[in-house]
Design a protein around this motif. Sequence first.
Motif, PDB file in Angstrom:
ATOM      1  N   PRO A  54       0.694  -1.236  -0.111  1.00  0.00           N
ATOM      2  CA  PRO A  54      -0.150  -0.021  -0.013  1.00  0.00           C
ATOM      3  C   PRO A  54       0.943   1.308   0.056  1.00  0.00           C
ATOM      4  O   PRO A  54       0.254   2.449  -0.186  1.00  0.00           O
ATOM      5  N   TRP A  55       2.184   1.211  -0.113  1.00  0.00           N
ATOM      6  CA  TRP A  55       3.004   2.320  -0.013  1.00  0.00           C
ATOM      7  C   TRP A  55       4.094   2.123  -1.136  1.00  0.00           C
ATOM      8  O   TRP A  55       4.299   0.912  -1.538  1.00  0.00           O
ATOM      9  N   GLY A  56       4.787   3.181  -1.333  1.00  0.00           N
ATOM     10  CA  GLY A  56       5.891   2.921  -2.248  1.00  0.00           C
ATOM     11  C   GLY A  56       6.908   4.224  -2.697  1.00  0.00           C
ATOM     12  O   GLY A  56       6.774   5.355  -1.673  1.00  0.00           O
ATOM     13  N   PRO A  57       7.869   3.865  -3.483  1.00  0.00           N
ATOM     14  CA  PRO A  57       8.637   5.354  -3.475  1.00  0.00           C
ATOM     15  C   PRO A  57       8.071   6.469  -4.073  1.00  0.00           C
ATOM     16  O   PRO A  57       7.113   6.225  -4.820  1.00  0.00           O
ATOM     17  N   PRO A  58       8.681   7.716  -4.017  1.00  0.00           N
ATOM     18  CA  PRO A  58      10.047   7.854  -3.445  1.00  0.00           C
ATOM     19  C   PRO A  58      10.090   7.989  -1.903  1.00  0.00           C
ATOM     20  O   PRO A  58       9.132   8.479  -1.332  1.00  0.00           O
ATOM     21  N   PHE A  59      10.945   7.408  -1.099  1.00  0.00           N
ATOM     22  CA  PHE A  59      11.248   7.457   0.318  1.00  0.00           C
ATOM     23  C   PHE A  59      12.751   7.409   0.416  1.00  0.00           C
ATOM     24  O   PHE A  59      13.611   6.600  -0.382  1.00  0.00           O
ATOM     25  N   THR A  60      13.223   7.881   1.759  1.00  0.00           N
ATOM     26  CA  THR A  60      14.597   7.548   2.091  1.00  0.00           C
ATOM     27  C   THR A  60      14.694   6.371   2.674  1.00  0.00           C
ATOM     28  O   THR A  60      13.907   5.845   3.578  1.00  0.00           O
ATOM     29  N   LEU A  61      15.833   5.430   2.402  1.00  0.00           N
ATOM     30  CA  LEU A  61      15.874   4.361   2.949  1.00  0.00           C
ATOM     31  C   LEU A  61      16.488   4.240   4.181  1.00  0.00           C
ATOM     32  O   LEU A  61      17.027   5.200   4.846  1.00  0.00           O
ATOM     33  N   GLY A  62      16.823   3.166   5.018  1.00  0.00           N
ATOM     34  CA  GLY A  62      17.088   3.145   6.196  1.00  0.00           C
ATOM     35  C   GLY A  62      16.117   2.791   7.151  1.00  0.00           C
ATOM     36  O   GLY A  62      15.474   3.956   7.676  1.00  0.00           O
ATOM     37  N   HIS A  63      15.815   1.673   7.931  1.00  0.00           N
ATOM     38  CA  HIS A  63      14.875   1.279   8.756  1.00  0.00           C
ATOM     39  C   HIS A  63      15.469   0.749  10.102  1.00  0.00           C
ATOM     40  O   HIS A  63      14.804   0.228  10.979  1.00  0.00           O
ATOM     41  N   GLU A  64      16.702   0.826  10.150  1.00  0.00           N
ATOM     42  CA  GLU A  64      17.234   0.647  11.619  1.00  0.00           C
ATOM     43  C   GLU A  64      18.293   1.819  11.993  1.00  0.00           C
ATOM     44  O   GLU A  64      19.179   1.721  11.414  1.00  0.00           O
ATOM     45  N   ASN A  65      17.792   2.664  12.873  1.00  0.00           N
ATOM     46  CA  ASN A  65      18.431   3.678  13.097  1.00  0.00           C
ATOM     47  C   ASN A  65      18.192   4.271  14.380  1.00  0.00           C
ATOM     48  O   ASN A  65      17.697   3.878  15.294  1.00  0.00           O
ATOM     49  N   ALA A  66      19.413   5.167  14.821  1.00  0.00           N
ATOM     50  CA  ALA A  66      19.688   5.423  16.086  1.00  0.00           C
ATOM     51  C   ALA A  66      20.444   6.814  15.966  1.00  0.00           C
ATOM     52  O   ALA A  66      21.112   7.283  14.797  1.00  0.00           O
TER      53      ALA A  66
END
Length: 352
Positions: A54-66
């Motif tokens: 239900p979602w798609g690009p464009p978006f910034t990658l990186g789903h493990e963050n601190a």
Amino acid sequence: MRAVRLMEWKSDPVLVEVDDPVPGPGQVVVRIGGAGACHSDLHLMHEFEPGLLPWGPPFTLGHENAGWVHALGAGVTGFDVGQPVAIYGPWGCGRCPRCLLGMENYCEQVQDAPVPGGGGGLGFDGGMADYMLVPSARHLVPLPDGLDPVHAAPLTDAGLTPYHAVRRSWPKLVPGSTAVVIGVGGLGHLAVQILKATTAARVIAVDTRAEALNLAANEGADLTVEPDEGAVPVIRESTGGRGADVVLDFVGSDSTIALAAAVSRFLGDVTVVGLAGGTFAFTFFSLPYEVSVQTTYWGSRPELIEVLDLAARGLLRPTITTFPLEEALHAYRLMESGSSLGRQVIVPSPGP
Ligand code: NAD
Ligand code: ZN
Ligand code: ZN
């Protein structure tokens, strides 16, 4: 600011300039200190197609963050600018029964989430950028003393996902039991450490690459095995013929699921975490009796707090290689070619 963005399905991400995010009410902007490169991003770049999600690009990658709290939106209390935080990745609606338990990975009202079934780096802008907008302060977990954002980042997925998969099988991982970890990469090397730190099980690690098996042995695996035709007899023999109580498959291909099934023990768990898209023909006789087969997705916020605690106490030690933001694509290429060891972490900022 700079951001590594996926502009369309079936393409490589690109480093571009975008506007700095500004936090709205209840939101927080985090200066990113570490963003892990997950194999799931390779699936996103190469396999996903329009209409699948239900979602798609464009978006910034990186789903493990601190990183460090950079700016607080109106009404946010309890955090200070400059404070180190981990970002809990799966973002649900925040109000359904699962979300209220901290299990936003299994939100049941995804239409009310910022991105249905996704999160930062998965439909919403993620952490491979100088700054990341976090849509609610509830997704921030303060880092315990002794843990820096570069090491904390991979713990939010490469640590949390196997932790959840191991934790749900804890009752089966008693003294005398055996756990098999298939695929000793970013998730798998931490799975070996999590099994060693939280259970009494013997650990058998399986990987196609000698360097990954060496890493597993260094993390404390009791036996390392290549997934060739000898793997099933070797694993059966090493368990006195009984098989493994818990098999964690961090690949998920036809051959690894078949291996997992073939080495499982009566009453065991086969947990498929990898997204390689393998299938398994389920029949009355294709698995030992009372073997449970499941997939798992990520983990809960309380489990992330437990993972961070294990790491702060030195019981989890992610093996990482760091890369500057402009080398993110190179890091993905290394993972794709089987040249990465442990987790690769993109470091946009060395400090707050
Ligand atoms: P990775 O590339 O770091 O590690 C994969 C490892 O598997 C490598 O060491 C590789 O040599 C090994 N491998 C490949 N084929 C193998 C085979 N046939 N037998 C044994 N070992 C083999 O990947 P990662 O980031 O650890 O991710 C692993 C998988 O988990 C990916 O499919 C990823 O998309 C998925 N994942 C799932 C979740 C979830 O919540 N379910 C979360 C994160 C990642
Ligand atoms: Zn991931
Ligand atoms: Zn929810």
